[in-house]
Motif scaffolding. Structure first.
Motif, short mmCIF file in Angstrom:
data_model
loop_
_atom_site.label_atom_id
_atom_site.label_comp_id
_atom_site.label_asym_id
_atom_site.label_seq_id
_atom_site.Cartn_x
_atom_site.Cartn_y
_atom_site.Cartn_z
N ALA A 114 -82.21 9.08 -8.34
CA ALA A 114 -83.67 9.34 -7.49
C ALA A 114 -84.70 9.30 -8.38
O ALA A 114 -85.47 10.26 -8.37
CB ALA A 114 -83.50 10.62 -6.59
N VAL A 154 -83.14 4.26 -3.17
CA VAL A 154 -82.69 5.52 -2.38
C VAL A 154 -84.04 6.21 -1.61
O VAL A 154 -83.92 7.55 -1.33
CB VAL A 154 -81.95 6.62 -3.10
N THR A 155 -85.12 5.38 -1.65
CA THR A 155 -86.31 6.07 -1.01
C THR A 155 -86.05 6.66 0.36
O THR A 155 -86.53 8.05 0.76
CB THR A 155 -87.41 4.92 -0.90
N GLU A 156 -85.49 5.96 1.35
CA GLU A 156 -85.17 6.57 2.61
C GLU A 156 -84.27 7.70 2.67
O GLU A 156 -84.52 8.76 3.41
CB GLU A 156 -84.60 5.38 3.54
N GLN A 157 -83.29 7.67 1.92
CA GLN A 157 -82.45 9.07 1.85
C GLN A 157 -83.29 10.13 1.22
O GLN A 157 -83.09 11.38 1.92
CB GLN A 157 -81.38 8.58 0.80
N VAL A 158 -83.75 9.96 -0.03
CA VAL A 158 -84.68 11.01 -0.55
C VAL A 158 -85.75 11.53 0.47
O VAL A 158 -86.05 12.78 0.72
CB VAL A 158 -85.46 10.48 -1.80
N GLY A 160 -85.81 11.11 3.81
CA GLY A 160 -85.33 11.78 5.04
C GLY A 160 -84.67 13.04 4.86
O GLY A 160 -84.81 14.08 5.68
N GLU A 161 -84.14 13.18 3.60
CA GLU A 161 -83.79 14.53 3.28
C GLU A 161 -84.84 15.79 3.15
O GLU A 161 -84.77 16.82 3.58
CB GLU A 161 -82.75 14.55 2.18
#
Length: 971
Positions: A114, A154-158, A160-161
């Motif tokens: 990340a 991992v932009t969407e994951q970071v 989104g969380e």
């Protein structure tokens, strides 16, 4: 032999084809033919991988990558091929350079999850996140000449969380169950303020009538200064609030022109905002608006918009919860204030009652105890009744005063040392006569206690008295046992009975004030409903508590427990028990009243000598009246009062006894209280109206339940009249006389009327019964008329006025009479009862009669009773009667509801039966509020037209609705 250049890039997909066409000679790597084997091997590995990979070679960091990596750099591809990575990723090089330098210098691979990078790949400075690994790349001699980078976005994951954390924080910080709306909004804003990367600023606007008021905002002073504090909800505004207040999400552009607010990871100017409606139960009426800034480092894509929608929903839920809690709190505060006011009222009014009661009880007691001027027997009986009931009223006032003091927290225990066993024994012994009179056994087991006990003797008296009264009221066989015991922990008073018991579901509410177990059999329905609640409050005031065990059909046991810590407290000096107080004596007197034998209360009071006290003695003097009331004094009073009119009176103590008495010998009228045990007054009326032989038996309901709802309930069930206590004797006599006259008009006869010339069925002039006719002069017409009954609720049968012509079968839908004229009823339409026999079914008998009722909602019920009785006398079938009554009820209700500014506050109903046709006309004396065509006044017009032919004549003086239905004679 050198392999063709194209073979090196053959398996590289689209990026491989671009690399094959690229002039590598113009790059620092030179022609492909001159590439070392180590570089060729690394390129083949990169191009064959489906994972994003980047190869940096040489001191110029020349880029070679695959299709998967090209997607990560967006519009920088394909220009980046063969170029310097320091140029391609210039905006993020300050982050990447240390990692690359470390890999080349140490020859050790690294991995960073990340990693935040600034990318300019989509036309704006984008916040992006990658998981990156940098490994050294070596040439043919083993020297580190480059870096092999493996990465994944991992932009969407970071992001989104991060957004989920904000929504979670809102659900916690916006919990509106324990705070008000304003505090909730501030806590929501505080939670949003902790996530500036996704929401650079926010403002919550709530609807207050026609205005939007800013309840909270976050983003600093510039935001508070730029946003309006209040504005009309429908007024257009540069921030898009009006559209959002109407339910539409609005995108606001050019924010940087009116608000200078750096935002995002790199402080870029904020340019866009969203105004979102806060959803409520009404889609077109949102709770308010949520105004939020959009990060300049993230594109406003569908995912970002969905997040904002969830954000608005979360805020709306928290605000709605807070509003609901606030409303509930206001309601609770209002109820608490109402309870406080009510308690104060009870306290004040109880004190006010005591003065007149003292002035009543004193002279009454003096009169009863005056030996110099003793009262005659009849007067002594009356004064004694007044004294007993005034004493009972004082007891009720004292109970209310005690209870209100307990609720207000003003009651105190005046504890002193008492012989608790002796006091309890004496209190219980006062009830012995009443218990034994009820056929029960009273067992008292109160041995001396091992230690001295300090209690308030007045409170203890109330506890014992209420428990014993309750046991006696609900126990019909067996015994009542009073026991006092103690152990090392507590003193226990136990009052056990073998009564009806209490259902398990009713036990938890048993000590609630005013709670009554519905349908429970008891000796009386009298009482305030606070006895057991008072027991619990007094027990707690003394430091103890009360519990109950019960089984239906077996009995109930109440236990009052006083811990020694409370019972052994230091009290006043010990004092002997000087006898019981007024509360116990009054309770016993009341209990004896429940047990009074009806025979001792005028169960069969003979007709006494006529008296003109409440109206002249008339032909009704031989009427037989059945009285049902659970109060012995009331039965005695009514028996004496009615007997003085020359009527024969029988009294019973409950509804079941009334039904048995009616089966033995049907009376001419039933006078019943509503709150009688076993079968209450309303159920008694329902059963009488459900049986053919008692369907027309006159019933007058007597009750302390005042109010229109109670009277409507009784009249709808078929009662002839409803009299509210306290009543004037003259009024009660007049109503009973009117009801008996009405029974004659409707043709009511007992089964033995023909044989008993002295009863209501007699028709000879000297019989004195209800069968005689009214002289001609009484009606103003040439023929004999039925007597005009007094209608309930003030209604009266319409008789012919002096000088008016009799109705003889003319049209029923003519214009209304001029104001002031009476409706002429009777003439050739007089009832022909033939000694109680119905007319021959081959042809319906002629009938022309009418009634006048007050213009009030209860008149429809009175009309239904009168019309039903008249039609049933003519053998009209039940279904037709029901249809006509429904239609006529709607007509009467319309007359009451729609007649505006009536010249007379009354409704006249006329019933005519002739030639197998029934005509019911309903007249009012006002103008109609609504004149839609074809009588379309809503549901009422539909119902009336469904059950008969309806005609309407409306003038300035009033409206006549006529319902006509053709009948077939019953066979």
């Amino acid at each position: 032999m050198t392999r063709p250049t194209g073979d090196l890039f053959a398996d590289g997909g689209e990026t491989g084809r671009l690399m094959a066409r690229l002039d590598w000679a113009a790059t620092p790597l030179g022609p492909v033919d001159g590439w070392p084997q180590s570089l060729r091997a690394a390129v083949r590995m990169v191009l064959s991988s489906r994972y994003p990979m980047l190869l940096l070679w040489g001191d110029r960091f020349t880029q070679l990558y695959n299709d998967a990596y090209s997607a990560l750099i967006g519009d920088k591809h394909p220009d980046a091929l063969g170029g310097d990575v320091r140029v391609t990723l210039a905006e993020g090089w300050d982050v990447l350079a240390p990692l690359i330098d470390e890999a080349m210098a140490t020859g050790v691979a690294s991995w960073v999850p990340a990693l935040q990078l600034l990318l300019d790949r989509a036309g704006y400075r984008e916040e992006a996140y990658f998981s990156v690994s940098h490994a050294p790349a070596r040439d043919d001699e083993g020297r580190t000449v480059g870096v092999l980078t493996v990465c994944s976005e991992v932009t969407e994951q970071v992001v989104g969380e991060r957004r989920l954390r904000l929504l979670r924080d809102l659900s916690v910080g916006g919990d509106g169950r324990t705070v008000d709306v304003q505090s909730t909004c501030l806590r929501l804003a505080e939670a949003i303020g902790g996530h500036p990367l996704d929401v650079p600023f926010a403002a919550i606007y709530l609807r207050e009538g026609a205005l939007l008021r800013r309840a909270a905002c976050v983003g600093g002073e510039p935001v508070a200064a730029a946003l309006p504090a209040t504005l009309p909800a429908g007024e257009e505004h540069e921030w898009g609030l009006a559209g959002a207040a109407a339910g539409t999400t609005t995108e606001v552009a050019g924010v940087d022109r009116r608000l200078a607010l750096p935002a995002g990871p790199w402080g870029d100017p904020l340019r866009t905002a969203l105004a979102l409606p806060l959803p409520s139960a009404e889609a077109d009426q949102p709770l308010g608006v949520l105004l939020v800034g959009v990060s300049p480092s993230r594109g406003l894509d569908e995912a970002y918009r969905a997040f904002h929608a969830l954000l608005a929903q979360q805020v709306a839920v928290a605000v709605r919860n807070a509003q609901a809690y606030e409303e509930e709190r206001r309601r609770a505060e209002a109820l608490a204030e109402l309870d406080r006011v009510k308690t104060g009222f009870f306290t004040n009014v109880s004190h006010e009652f005591r003065t007149p009661l003292t002035l009543m009880l004193g002279p009454l007691a003096d009169a009863l105890n005056d030996n110099e001027h003793p009262l005659p027997a009849a007067q002594r009986e009356r004064v004694d009744t007044a004294w007993r009931n005034a004493t009972r009223l004082l007891t009720l006032v004292n109970s209310l005063l005690t209870f209100s003091s307990l609720e207000a927290g003003q009651a105190h225990s005046q504890a002193r040392e008492v012989d608790l066993a002796g006091l309890t024994t004496e209190l219980a012994s006062v009830f012995r006569a009443a218990v034994e009179r009820a056929g029960l056994r009273l067992e008292v087991d109160c041995p001396p206690l091992p230690r001295a006990v300090s209690v308030d003797p007045v409170n203890w008296e109330r506890i014992v008295t209420n428990l014993l009264s309750n046991a006696l009221k609900y126990t019909f066989v067996g015994r009542i046992r009073v026991a006092l015991s103690a152990d090392d922990e507590e003193v226990r008073l136990t009052v056990a009975d073998t009564g009806i018991g209490i259902a398990e579901e009713d036990v938890p509410r048993l000590f609630e004030r005013f709670h009554r177990v519905q349908g429970a059999r008891s000796r009386s329905h009298e009482g305030t409903g606070i006895g057991l609640a008072l027991v619990r409050e007094l027990a707690r005031l003394e430091g103890g508590d009360v519990r109950v065990e019960s089984r239906v059909g077996t009995g109930t046991t109440f236990t009052v427990a006083l811990p020694w810590s409370a019972a052994g407290r230091t009290g006043g000096p010990a004092a002997p028990v000087d006898g019981v107080g007024d509360a116990t004596r009054a309770a016993v007197q009341e209990a004896i009243g429940w047990l009074a034998d009806p025979a001792q209360a005028g169960a069969s009071a003979p007709a006494g000598p006529p008296t003109p006290a409440y109206g002249a003695v008339d032909a009704l003097r031989h009427a037989r009246i059945l009285v049902a009331d659970d109060n012995a004094d009331m039965r005695t009073y009514l028996a004496r009062l009615l007997g003085e009119q020359g009527w024969r009176v029988e009294t019973v103590g409950n509804g079941r006894q009334a039904l048995e008495a009616i089966r033995r010998e049907q009376p001419d009228l039933v006078l019943t209280d509503v709150m009688v045990p076993d079968v209450d007054g309303f159920e008694l009326v329902r059963r009488l109206r459900g049986q053919a032989d008692t369907r027309t038996l006159p019933v007058v309901v007597l009750s302390a339940r005042a109010g229109e709802d109670a009277s409507v309930e009784g009249l709808d069930l078929g009662a002839d009249d409803y009299v509210v206590k306290p009543f004037a004797a003259a009024e009660l006599i007049a109503r009973i006389r009117a009801t008996l006259h009405g029974a004659r008009t409707r043709g009511h006869r007992r089964g033995d009327a023909a044989a008993d010339a002295g009863g209501l069925g007699g028709t000879t002039p000297d019989a004195g019964g209800l069968g005689e006719t009214v002289p001609d002069s009484a009606t103003g017409n040439g023929g004999a008329q039925p007597a005009t009954p007094a209608g309930p609720e003030g209604g009266r049968a319409a008789g012919a006025s002096a000088g008016s012509s009799a109705v003889g079968g003319g049209p029923v839908d003519g214009p209304p009479a001029a104001p002031g004229e009476g409706s002429s009823v009777g003439g050739n339409g007089a009832h022909a009862h033939n000694g109680g026999r119905r007319p021959a079914p081959e042809h319906l008998a002629a009938l022309d009669t009418g009634w006048t009722y007050p213009s009030k909602p209860t008149s429809a019920a009175a009309m239904r009773r009168d019309v039903r009785a008249s039609l049933e006398d003519l053998d009209v079938d039940a279904d037709t009667v029901a249809d006509l009554l429904l239609a006529a009820s709607e007509a009467v209700n319309n007359a009451v509801e729609h007649a505006q500014r009536p010249t007379r506050p009354e409704v006249r109903v006329r019933l005519r039966v002739a030639d197998d046709t029934v005509r019911i006309s309903v007249r009012d004396f006002g103008t109609w509020r609504d004149r839609r065509p074809a009588m379309d006044r809503g549901r009422g017009a539909t119902l009336m037209n469904a059950y008969g032919d309806v005609r309407l004549v409306s003038t300035a003086d009033g409206t006549i609705v006529t319902i006509e239905r053709r009948l077939r004679p019953t066979t």
